[in-house]
Design a protein around this motif. Structure first.
Motif, PDB file in Angstrom:
ATOM      1  N   GLY A  92     -91.914  68.695 123.491  1.00 49.46           N
ATOM      2  CA  GLY A  92     -90.560  68.215 123.768  1.00 49.46           C
ATOM      3  C   GLY A  92     -89.552  69.318 123.979  1.00 49.46           C
ATOM      4  O   GLY A  92     -88.483  69.083 124.552  1.00 49.46           O
ATOM      5  N   VAL A  93     -89.884  70.544 123.533  1.00 49.48           N
ATOM      6  CA  VAL A  93     -88.992  71.677 123.783  1.00 49.48           C
ATOM      7  C   VAL A  93     -88.810  71.879 125.282  1.00 49.48           C
ATOM      8  O   VAL A  93     -87.757  72.325 125.754  1.00 49.48           O
ATOM      9  CB  VAL A  93     -89.558  72.950 123.117  1.00 49.48           C
ATOM     10  CG1 VAL A  93     -88.865  74.196 123.633  1.00 49.48           C
ATOM     11  CG2 VAL A  93     -89.392  72.862 121.601  1.00 49.48           C
ATOM     12  N   ALA A  94     -89.844  71.530 126.053  1.00 48.65           N
ATOM     13  CA  ALA A  94     -89.749  71.657 127.509  1.00 48.65           C
ATOM     14  C   ALA A  94     -88.631  70.792 128.076  1.00 48.65           C
ATOM     15  O   ALA A  94     -88.127  71.059 129.171  1.00 48.65           O
ATOM     16  CB  ALA A  94     -91.085  71.266 128.149  1.00 48.65           C
ATOM     17  N   THR A 126     -91.998  59.400 120.173  1.00 51.55           N
ATOM     18  CA  THR A 126     -90.709  58.712 120.040  1.00 51.55           C
ATOM     19  C   THR A 126     -89.661  59.629 119.421  1.00 51.55           C
ATOM     20  O   THR A 126     -88.514  59.703 119.891  1.00 51.55           O
ATOM     21  CB  THR A 126     -90.864  57.442 119.189  1.00 51.55           C
ATOM     22  OG1 THR A 126     -91.787  56.560 119.830  1.00 51.55           O
ATOM     23  CG2 THR A 126     -89.527  56.729 119.029  1.00 51.55           C
ATOM     24  N   THR A 127     -90.050  60.340 118.362  1.00 49.89           N
ATOM     25  CA  THR A 127     -89.116  61.263 117.712  1.00 49.89           C
ATOM     26  C   THR A 127     -88.698  62.378 118.657  1.00 49.89           C
ATOM     27  O   THR A 127     -87.507  62.701 118.783  1.00 49.89           O
ATOM     28  CB  THR A 127     -89.764  61.865 116.456  1.00 49.89           C
ATOM     29  OG1 THR A 127     -90.166  60.822 115.567  1.00 49.89           O
ATOM     30  CG2 THR A 127     -88.801  62.797 115.739  1.00 49.89           C
ATOM     31  N   ALA A 128     -89.681  62.966 119.336  1.00 48.66           N
ATOM     32  CA  ALA A 128     -89.390  64.080 120.243  1.00 48.66           C
ATOM     33  C   ALA A 128     -88.489  63.643 121.388  1.00 48.66           C
ATOM     34  O   ALA A 128     -87.519  64.337 121.741  1.00 48.66           O
ATOM     35  CB  ALA A 128     -90.694  64.658 120.793  1.00 48.66           C
ATOM     36  N   MET A 129     -88.769  62.484 121.981  1.00 45.77           N
ATOM     37  CA  MET A 129     -87.978  62.027 123.119  1.00 45.77           C
ATOM     38  C   MET A 129     -86.586  61.558 122.692  1.00 45.77           C
ATOM     39  O   MET A 129     -85.626  61.687 123.460  1.00 45.77           O
ATOM     40  CB  MET A 129     -88.706  60.899 123.845  1.00 45.77           C
ATOM     41  CG  MET A 129     -89.989  61.331 124.556  1.00 45.77           C
ATOM     42  SD  MET A 129     -89.723  62.639 125.795  1.00 45.77           S
ATOM     43  CE  MET A 129     -90.230  64.094 124.878  1.00 45.77           C
ATOM     44  N   ALA A 130     -86.478  61.033 121.478  1.00 40.18           N
ATOM     45  CA  ALA A 130     -85.159  60.637 120.981  1.00 40.18           C
ATOM     46  C   ALA A 130     -84.266  61.874 120.816  1.00 40.18           C
ATOM     47  O   ALA A 130     -83.086  61.860 121.188  1.00 40.18           O
ATOM     48  CB  ALA A 130     -85.288  59.900 119.649  1.00 40.18           C
ATOM     49  N   ILE A 131     -84.850  62.946 120.273  1.00 36.20           N
ATOM     50  CA  ILE A 131     -84.081  64.187 120.111  1.00 36.20           C
ATOM     51  C   ILE A 131     -83.718  64.764 121.473  1.00 36.20           C
ATOM     52  O   ILE A 131     -82.556  65.096 121.740  1.00 36.20           O
ATOM     53  CB  ILE A 131     -84.885  65.207 119.292  1.00 36.20           C
ATOM     54  CG1 ILE A 131     -85.085  64.700 117.857  1.00 36.20           C
ATOM     55  CG2 ILE A 131     -84.180  66.569 119.271  1.00 36.20           C
ATOM     56  CD1 ILE A 131     -86.038  65.553 117.036  1.00 36.20           C
ATOM     57  N   LEU A 173     -78.258  64.169 126.943  1.00 35.58           N
ATOM     58  CA  LEU A 173     -77.097  63.322 127.224  1.00 35.58           C
ATOM     59  C   LEU A 173     -75.827  63.980 126.694  1.00 35.58           C
ATOM     60  O   LEU A 173     -74.766  63.939 127.347  1.00 35.58           O
ATOM     61  CB  LEU A 173     -77.304  61.945 126.588  1.00 35.58           C
ATOM     62  CG  LEU A 173     -76.411  60.813 127.088  1.00 35.58           C
ATOM     63  CD1 LEU A 173     -76.527  60.643 128.591  1.00 35.58           C
ATOM     64  CD2 LEU A 173     -76.769  59.510 126.379  1.00 35.58           C
ATOM     65  N   ALA A 174     -75.923  64.604 125.523  1.00 34.97           N
ATOM     66  CA  ALA A 174     -74.758  65.277 124.939  1.00 34.97           C
ATOM     67  C   ALA A 174     -74.273  66.409 125.835  1.00 34.97           C
ATOM     68  O   ALA A 174     -73.059  66.614 126.004  1.00 34.97           O
ATOM     69  CB  ALA A 174     -75.103  65.807 123.548  1.00 34.97           C
TER      70      ALA A 174
END
Length: 420
Positions: A33-35, A250-255, A261-262
Motif C-alpha cells: 500500500g505504500v505504493a 481493507t486497512t491498507a486501502m482505507a489508509i 483524498l486529504a
C-alpha cells in the motif's frame, strides 16, 4: 459456578489469541500500500487540486475502490499458489520473445516508478534541509538500499515493520493539513460526480489512476504474500490467510485512500489561485503561507518518508519482475543500483521535478492493463487456484475495472491529439 467462570475466561483468552494471531498475519498489503502513497501520488493529487479544485475527487475514490479488488487478487494469487504474478506469467508465456517483450514494458514501469520515488525524496530533502536535488537523489537511493538490506538479511517481517512505521509518518504528514484547513463539504461532495473539463483534467485523471493503481504494486503484492506465507505444513489454513488478507487489504486501502483524498482536498481548499503551485516546491511554500510552517514541514516530512518507503518497495518489485519473467535473479541491492541510475540522470539534466513526477504516473497508467488483465485472467482459472479461483462476479468486476482504465487512456490520447 467456578467452572462457568473458568470456561468464560478460557473462551476469552482463546478469542484474544485468535485476534492477536490475526493481527500478526497483517502486513503484506500495508507494505504494498505504500505504493499508493508515493511522491507521484502527491504530485498528481496536489496538481489536480490546485488546477481543478474538487473536480477529480471522484477519480481518487474510484481508483481506491478498484485498488482494493486488484490488490486482493494479487495477494490471493501469492497465498494460494505460492508464486508471484511474474512467476506465473513466466511459466505461461512460453515464447521467449514474448516473455522478453512483456519484461521490457514491465521494466519501463519499474523505471518510471523509481523516477517518482527518487525525485520525491530529493525534493523533500531540498525543502527540509536545502540539499541540492542531485545530492538528495543519491541520499534517497542510499537509504533505500539500507531498507532493502533489512529485507534481504532479516526477512519479510522486520522489513514490514520499518515500512509500516514510514507509512504512519506519511499519513500524519499529509493528513495534518486537512485538519487545520478543512475543505468545503459541499464542493467536496460535488466532486464525487464523474466529469472532466478538457484534456488537461483527463491527463491528471490518468496520472492519479497511474499513481493509485500502480503496476509494480500488483507484481509486488503477490510476491510479498508469497514470501510471508510460504507453503509449508505449519502455516495457517489458506482460508484463514485469505480472511486475514481481506482485512489487511481493507486497512491498507482505507489508509491510502484517506491520505490521497486529504492531499487533493488540501490543495483544492488552499492552493487554487495561488501562484507557483504547479510545483511541489511552490505548493510547499503556498501551504506554509496559507496554513502555517508547521503543516508545511509535516508535508515535507511526509514526502520524504513517502520517497524512502516507496522506492524500496519499487526496487523489490523490479527484482521480482526480472526473476519471474526472465528466470534470472540478481542481488536486490545490485538491482537497486541499476534502477537508480535513470532517475539520477533525469535529476542531473535539470528536468522540472513535479512535471517529471506527473508524467511518470501517466507512464504507470499505461502499464496498468499489462499487469491487471493477466491478473484477472489467471486468478479466474480453477486449474491454478482450485476452489479459490475468482467467482463470476469477481471476474466481471475485474474486467470492468480493466475496461475503465483502458478507456481512460484511450480518451487521454484522443483528447490530447485534438487539443481539447
Amino acid at each position: 459456578m467456578p467452572k462457568i467462570l473458568d470456561a468464560t475466561a478460557t473462551a476469552s483468552q482463546s478469542t484474544r489469541r485468535r485476534a492477536a494471531r490475526g493481527v500478526w498475519l497483517l502486513g503484506p498489503a500495508l507494505v504494498a500500500g505504500v505504493a499508493y502513497l508515493d511522491p507521484g501520488n502527491v504530485a498528481s493529487n496536489m496538481t489536480a487540486g490546485a488546477q481543478y479544485g474538487y473536480l477529480l475527487v471522484w477519480v481518487v475514490v474510484l481508483g481506491n475502490l478498484m485498488a482494493w479488488l486488484i490488490q486482493y487478487l494479487s495477494a490471493k494469487l501469492g497465498v494460494v499458489t505460492g508464486e508471484s504474478l511474474p512467476e506465473v506469467l513466466g511459466r505461461r508465456i512460453t515464447r521467449r520473445r514474448a516473455r522478453i517483450a512483456y519484461w521490457v514494458q514491465a521494466e519501463l514501469v519499474a523505471i518510471a516508478t523509481d523516477l517518482a520515488e527518487v525525485i520525491g525524496g530529493a525534493v523533500a530533502l531540498n525543502l527540509l534541509f536545502d540539499v541540492p536535488l542531485i545530492v538528495g537523489a543519491l541520499i534517497t537511493g542510499a537509504v533505500s538500499m539500507v531498507l532493502l538490506a533489512v529485507q534481504s538479511r532479516r526477512g519479510a517481517r522486520p522489513f514490514e515493520f520499518v515500512i509500516i512505521g514510514l507509512l504512519a509518518i506519511i499519513a500524519i504528514g499529509f493528513g495534518a493539513g486537512v485538519v487545520i484547513a478543512p475543505p468545503d463539504p459541499g464542493q467536496a461532495a460535488l466532486g464525487l460526480l464523474p466529469r472532466f473539463e478538457g484534456s488537461g483534467s483527463v491527463l491528471l485523471a490518468a496520472s492519479i489512476l497511474g499513481a493509485t493503481i500502480m503496476p509494480h504494486a500488483i507484481y509486488a503484492h503477490s510476491a510479498l504474500a508469497r514470501d510471508r506465507f510460504r507453503l509449508s505444513e505449519d502455516r495457517p489454513s489458506t482460508s484463514t490467510l485469505l480472511r486475514a488478507t481481506r482485512w489487511d487489504v481493507t486497512t491498507a486501502m482505507a489508509i491510502a485512500g484517506t491520505v490521497n483524498l486529504a492531499i487533493l482536498l488540501l490543495a483544492a481548499s488552499v492552493l487554487p489561485g495561488v501562484e507557483g503551485t504547479e510545483s511541489l516546491e511552490g505548493a510547499h511554500a503556498a501551504i506554509a503561507a496559507g496554513v502555517g510552517p508547521v503543516i508545511a514541514t509535516l508535508f515535507a516530512v511526509g514526502l520524504l518518508a513517502s520517497g524512502l518507503a516507496s522506492t524500496s518497495v519499487g526496487a523489490y518489485a523490479g527484482a521480482e519482475i526480472m526473476h519471474g519473467l526472465l528466470h534470472r535473479r540478481i542481488p536486490l541491492l545490485v538491482r537497486r543500483l541499476i534502477s537508480l541510475v535513470p532517475a539520477v540522470v533525469i535529476v542531473m539534466l535539470g528536468v522540472d521535478p513535479t512535471w517529471a513526477l506527473v508524467l511518470s504516473q501517466v507512464v504507470l497508467s499505461f502499464g496498468i492493463p499489462f499487469a491487471l488483465v493477466p491478473l484477472v485472467a489467471v486468478t479466474a482459472r480453477r486449474e491454478l487456484l482450485g476452489c479459490y479461483a475468482n467467482r463470476r462476479v469477481t471476474t466481471i468486476a475485474g474486467v470492468i475495472a480493466s475496461a475503465l482504465l483502458i478507456a481512460l487512456n484511450i480518451a487521454l490520447l484522443v483528447l490530447t491529439a485534438v487539443g481539447a
